[in-house]
Design a protein around this motif. Structure first.
Motif, mmCIF file in Angstrom:
data_model
loop_
_atom_site.group_PDB
_atom_site.id
_atom_site.type_symbol
_atom_site.label_atom_id
_atom_site.label_comp_id
_atom_site.label_asym_id
_atom_site.label_seq_id
_atom_site.Cartn_x
_atom_site.Cartn_y
_atom_site.Cartn_z
ATOM 1 N N ILE A 12 0.819 -1.214 0.000
ATOM 2 C CA ILE A 12 0.000 0.000 0.000
ATOM 3 C C ILE A 12 0.856 1.269 0.000
ATOM 4 O O ILE A 12 0.326 2.381 -0.075
ATOM 5 C CB ILE A 12 -0.957 0.044 1.217
ATOM 6 N N LYS A 67 9.497 7.857 4.486
ATOM 7 C CA LYS A 67 9.542 6.494 3.946
ATOM 8 C C LYS A 67 8.218 5.766 4.142
ATOM 9 O O LYS A 67 7.700 5.695 5.249
ATOM 10 C CB LYS A 67 10.656 5.732 4.671
ATOM 11 N N PRO A 69 5.988 2.157 4.049
ATOM 12 C CA PRO A 69 6.383 0.808 4.474
ATOM 13 C C PRO A 69 6.897 -0.035 3.317
ATOM 14 O O PRO A 69 6.489 0.165 2.163
ATOM 15 C CB PRO A 69 5.095 0.207 5.033
ATOM 16 N N ILE A 70 7.790 -0.937 3.634
ATOM 17 C CA ILE A 70 8.320 -1.824 2.593
ATOM 18 C C ILE A 70 8.089 -3.277 2.994
ATOM 19 O O ILE A 70 7.886 -3.586 4.161
ATOM 20 C CB ILE A 70 9.818 -1.581 2.358
ATOM 21 N N THR A 71 8.133 -4.150 1.999
ATOM 22 C CA THR A 71 7.976 -5.584 2.242
ATOM 23 C C THR A 71 9.357 -6.203 2.294
ATOM 24 O O THR A 71 10.142 -6.048 1.356
ATOM 25 C CB THR A 71 7.171 -6.219 1.083
ATOM 26 N N THR A 72 9.650 -6.875 3.411
ATOM 27 C CA THR A 72 10.895 -7.633 3.470
ATOM 28 C C THR A 72 10.552 -9.048 2.992
ATOM 29 O O THR A 72 9.721 -9.703 3.619
ATOM 30 C CB THR A 72 11.449 -7.683 4.912
ATOM 31 N N ASN A 82 14.745 -1.145 7.805
ATOM 32 C CA ASN A 82 14.460 -0.207 8.890
ATOM 33 C C ASN A 82 15.552 -0.204 9.932
ATOM 34 O O ASN A 82 16.035 0.847 10.350
ATOM 35 C CB ASN A 82 13.147 -0.573 9.572
ATOM 36 N N GLU A 258 7.909 7.907 9.240
ATOM 37 C CA GLU A 258 7.176 6.805 8.612
ATOM 38 C C GLU A 258 5.882 6.520 9.360
ATOM 39 O O GLU A 258 5.613 7.102 10.413
ATOM 40 C CB GLU A 258 8.063 5.547 8.580
ATOM 41 N N HIS A 261 2.782 1.028 10.723
ATOM 42 C CA HIS A 261 2.315 -0.257 10.186
ATOM 43 C C HIS A 261 3.181 -0.691 9.010
ATOM 44 O O HIS A 261 4.050 0.045 8.544
ATOM 45 C CB HIS A 261 0.841 -0.137 9.772
ATOM 46 N N GLY A 262 2.905 -1.907 8.519
ATOM 47 C CA GLY A 262 3.660 -2.462 7.403
ATOM 48 C C GLY A 262 2.997 -2.188 6.066
ATOM 49 O O GLY A 262 2.126 -1.308 5.960
ATOM 50 N N SER A 263 3.388 -2.970 5.067
ATOM 51 C CA SER A 263 2.993 -2.683 3.682
ATOM 52 C C SER A 263 1.644 -3.303 3.302
ATOM 53 O O SER A 263 1.211 -3.145 2.162
ATOM 54 C CB SER A 263 4.087 -3.185 2.741
ATOM 55 N N ALA A 264 1.013 -4.003 4.250
ATOM 56 C CA ALA A 264 -0.332 -4.582 4.050
ATOM 57 C C ALA A 264 -0.559 -5.068 2.620
ATOM 58 O O ALA A 264 -1.476 -4.592 1.935
ATOM 59 C CB ALA A 264 -1.395 -3.554 4.461
ATOM 60 N N ARG A 267 -3.949 -5.512 0.804
ATOM 61 C CA ARG A 267 -4.807 -4.348 0.538
ATOM 62 C C ARG A 267 -4.270 -3.481 -0.598
ATOM 63 O O ARG A 267 -4.862 -2.447 -0.921
ATOM 64 C CB ARG A 267 -4.909 -3.468 1.793
ATOM 65 N N ASN A 274 -5.610 3.176 4.596
ATOM 66 C CA ASN A 274 -5.692 4.412 5.372
ATOM 67 C C ASN A 274 -4.324 5.099 5.360
ATOM 68 O O ASN A 274 -3.346 4.534 5.853
ATOM 69 C CB ASN A 274 -6.087 4.041 6.810
ATOM 70 N N TYR A 313 -11.840 1.939 5.376
ATOM 71 C CA TYR A 313 -12.497 0.690 5.806
ATOM 72 C C TYR A 313 -12.017 0.202 7.178
ATOM 73 O O TYR A 313 -12.779 -0.384 7.943
ATOM 74 C CB TYR A 313 -12.265 -0.419 4.758
HETATM 75 P P1 NAD Z 1 0.926 -4.759 8.334
HETATM 76 O O1 NAD Z 1 1.039 -3.612 9.240
HETATM 77 O O2 NAD Z 1 1.317 -4.544 6.924
HETATM 78 O O3 NAD Z 1 -0.590 -5.275 8.359
HETATM 79 C C1 NAD Z 1 -1.249 -5.691 9.542
HETATM 80 C C2 NAD Z 1 -2.766 -5.566 9.363
HETATM 81 O O4 NAD Z 1 -3.161 -4.202 9.392
HETATM 82 C C3 NAD Z 1 -3.279 -6.103 8.024
HETATM 83 O O5 NAD Z 1 -4.552 -6.669 8.219
HETATM 84 C C4 NAD Z 1 -3.389 -4.870 7.161
HETATM 85 O O6 NAD Z 1 -4.336 -5.008 6.142
HETATM 86 C C5 NAD Z 1 -3.781 -3.794 8.181
HETATM 87 N N1 NAD Z 1 -3.238 -2.483 7.825
HETATM 88 C C6 NAD Z 1 -1.957 -2.050 8.030
HETATM 89 N N2 NAD Z 1 -1.809 -0.802 7.607
HETATM 90 C C7 NAD Z 1 -3.006 -0.416 7.130
HETATM 91 C C8 NAD Z 1 -3.476 0.804 6.557
HETATM 92 N N3 NAD Z 1 -2.686 1.855 6.391
HETATM 93 N N4 NAD Z 1 -4.760 0.855 6.142
HETATM 94 C C9 NAD Z 1 -5.562 -0.190 6.315
HETATM 95 N N5 NAD Z 1 -5.192 -1.353 6.852
HETATM 96 C C10 NAD Z 1 -3.926 -1.471 7.261
HETATM 97 O O7 NAD Z 1 1.765 -5.955 8.969
HETATM 98 P P2 NAD Z 1 2.201 -7.364 8.364
HETATM 99 O O8 NAD Z 1 1.049 -7.935 7.571
HETATM 100 O O9 NAD Z 1 2.740 -8.101 9.499
HETATM 101 O O10 NAD Z 1 3.420 -7.059 7.390
HETATM 102 C C11 NAD Z 1 3.324 -6.926 5.983
HETATM 103 C C12 NAD Z 1 4.688 -6.553 5.412
HETATM 104 O O11 NAD Z 1 5.085 -5.271 5.912
HETATM 105 C C13 NAD Z 1 5.819 -7.509 5.759
HETATM 106 O O12 NAD Z 1 6.622 -7.719 4.623
HETATM 107 C C14 NAD Z 1 6.606 -6.760 6.811
HETATM 108 O O13 NAD Z 1 7.974 -7.112 6.790
HETATM 109 C C15 NAD Z 1 6.417 -5.337 6.382
HETATM 110 N N6 NAD Z 1 6.569 -4.332 7.446
HETATM 111 C C16 NAD Z 1 7.190 -3.182 7.118
HETATM 112 C C17 NAD Z 1 7.326 -2.160 8.047
HETATM 113 C C18 NAD Z 1 8.018 -0.896 7.623
HETATM 114 O O14 NAD Z 1 8.455 -0.790 6.497
HETATM 115 N N7 NAD Z 1 8.127 0.086 8.502
HETATM 116 C C19 NAD Z 1 6.796 -2.304 9.334
HETATM 117 C C20 NAD Z 1 6.119 -3.492 9.653
HETATM 118 C C21 NAD Z 1 6.006 -4.496 8.694
#
Ligand code: NAD
Length: 478
Positions: A12, A67, A69-72, A82, A258, A261-264, A267, A274, A313
């Protein structure tokens, strides 16, 4: 005009970054954007750090980094970008404001307004890990005085600037007397310089329980890296959603902003996400670069939009919300509210919110350091500590002798309990025969002797007194 490095990230990331930039530019942010590519594509192209050399150069030149979020990628070998960024750039302070938006976002904690200040470079995150025996691995927990002083001072200066009343410190210094003990000690020292701000210390376990149950009892909470990592997510989540919080990573030279949360990925690309978390990061960035009026305008427009019930949502709730919107529509709603104030939620005023200007760390005079013993760590597959002691006593000489053996920190010799479970990893403490110091030569002789007897020494730790005070822990039960 301030130059800002921007990475749109993965999942996202691009959508929420575009929304965030559109909002802050519409509010009048004077920034010039230089974009870099980090994350999944870079990882999968074979760069295990997720960032190219040229991108580092841009980040270091511009000093301000926004920055997404990125996917590792899953699987071994990929280093967290990070963690690397925080450490390379010396971003010692991680600041996460967690405020509930009751009654507009559902939460069990309607009056919560906590800021977590997390130490960001040290602790178990040094990544110094070793397998030492068949059965035992270790991770070094490093805590430094400069690290503690910088983060604790940051927390108090932040509280002072923001007109906050109290700074709380969380540690586990009843168990980790040296490492967490230093953090707590430095907290007590620095707290004295801020008599106008209340201070308190909680043992982390009960402190965490209290924070999850009664967050309104806290204001600013400062803690070492690992505790802060865990508890800042808890704090954000209990405001209603992790999707609402941003974070600032502040160093002496550079800073990174940043969402927490992560890159979800599930979604991504659907105009659902959001952008609030990243927008909160961008607001902290605007404050940091001195564009406080713009930051304030964006924050108040965001609060007003939340209050209007225009929700994505993840926080949409029948009854409290009015309209469910996508990322783009949410951004447009905020832009339409620029210049307006929330009427029920408290409007913010950021007049004094520029970057904190902290004094540089000053090294203290060195203490008198005396070598008073050594711990030899031995890989030995036997079970009976008394047998190991018998072998090791053969190393005793006129200067040093075996005084204690522990296994996973618990004393098993002399006078151990047969019930204590033992692994193959033994810490064997040699102390001077008389109450005197020892020399490095004594240690070398012990090692030569052990080597001749085929005793498998896996590491040594010197025992020092600093100004006469023991700088090492006793064995449990000693
Ligand atoms: P996530 O935070 O991406 O998602 C967790 C839950 O929250 C999911 O159900 C997602 O749909 C929801 N969510 C998160 N942010 C949202 C937003 N802005 N709007 C709506 N819904 C949102 O965590 P995860 O699934 O554990 O990780 C996914 C990827 O993100 C992994 O590759 C992980 O390594 C990476 N990650 C990156 C960072 C960063 O770059 N700072 C931090 C955490 C995780």
């Amino acid at each position: 005009m301030t130059k800002v490095t921007v990475a749109k990230g993965d999942g996202i990331g691009p959508e929420i970054m575009e929304a965030t930039l559109e909002i802050i530019l519409a509010a009048g942010a004077e920034i010039e954007i230089e974009e870099i590519e980090v994350g999944e594509k870079v990882y999968l192209a074979g760069n295990t750090s997720g960032i190219a050399r040229e991108s580092w150069d841009i980040i270091r030149k511009n000093k301000i980094f926004l920055k997404a979020p990125i996917t590792t990628p899953q699987g071994g070998g990929y280093k967290s970008l990070n963690v690397t960024t925080r450490k390379f750039l010396g971003l010692y302070s991680n600041v996460r404001p967690c405020r509930s938006l009751h009654p507009f976002v559902k939460t069990k904690h309607p009056v919560m307004d906590v800021v977590i200040v997390r130490e960001n470079e040290e602790d178990l995150y040094a990544g110094i890990e070793h397998q030492q025996t068949d059965e035992v691995v270790q991770c070094l927990k490093l805590i430094s005085r400069p690290g503690c002083e910088k983060i604790v001072r940051y927390a108090f200066e932040y509280a002072k600037q923001q007109g906050r009343k109290k700074v709380t410190c969380f540690t586990k210094d009843n168990i980790m007397k040296q490492t967490d003990g230093l953090f707590h000690k430095v907290f007590d020292e620095i707290a004295k310089e801020y008599p106008e701000i209340e201070n308190e210390h909680w043992i982390i376990d009960i402190g965490a329980a209290k924070m999850a149950d009664t967050p309104e009892a806290f204001d600013v909470i400062v803690m070492p890296n690992l505790y802060g990592d865990v508890l800042s997510d808890v704090a954000a989540q209990i405001t209603g959603s992790v999707g609402l919080a941003g974070s600032a990573n502040i160093g002496e030279e550079c800073s990174m902003f940043e969402a927490i949360h992560g890159s979800a990925p599930r979604r991504a690309g659907q105009n659902l996400a959001n952008p609030s978390g990243l927008l909160q990061g961008a607001i902290m960035m605007l404050n940091h670069i001195g564009q406080t009026a713009v930051a304030e305008k964006v924050q108040n427009a965001w609060l007003k939009t939340m209050e209007d019930g225009i929700h994505t949502y993840d926080i949409y709730k029948e009854g409290t919300s009015k309209q469910q919107v996508g990322t783009k529509e949410f951004a447009q709603a905020i832009i339409a509210n620029l210049g307006k104030q929330p009427s029920i939620l408290k409007a913010v005023s950021y007049a004094n919110n520029s970057a904190l200007n902290l004094p540089k760390y000053k090294r203290q005079a060195a203490a008198k350091k005396d070598l008073v013993g050594v711990d030899l760590f031995v890989h030995w597959a036997g079970n009976n500590p008394n047998e190991l002691a018998k072998i090791l006593h053969q190393l005793d000489n006129a200067n040093v002798s075996l005084s204690m053996i522990t296994n996973r920190g618990i004393k098993v010799y002399p006078d151990g309990f047969s019930e204590t479970f033992c692994t193959d990893h033994w810490r064997c403490r040699f102390k001077p025969s008389e109450n005197q110091g020892i020399s490095k030569n004594d240690i070398i002789e012990l090692l030569i002797g052990a080597n001749e007897m085929n005793i498998d020494i896996i590491k040594t730790e010197n025992l020092y007194n600093f100004d006469g005070i023991a700088g090492y822990s006793l064995g449990q039960g000693q």
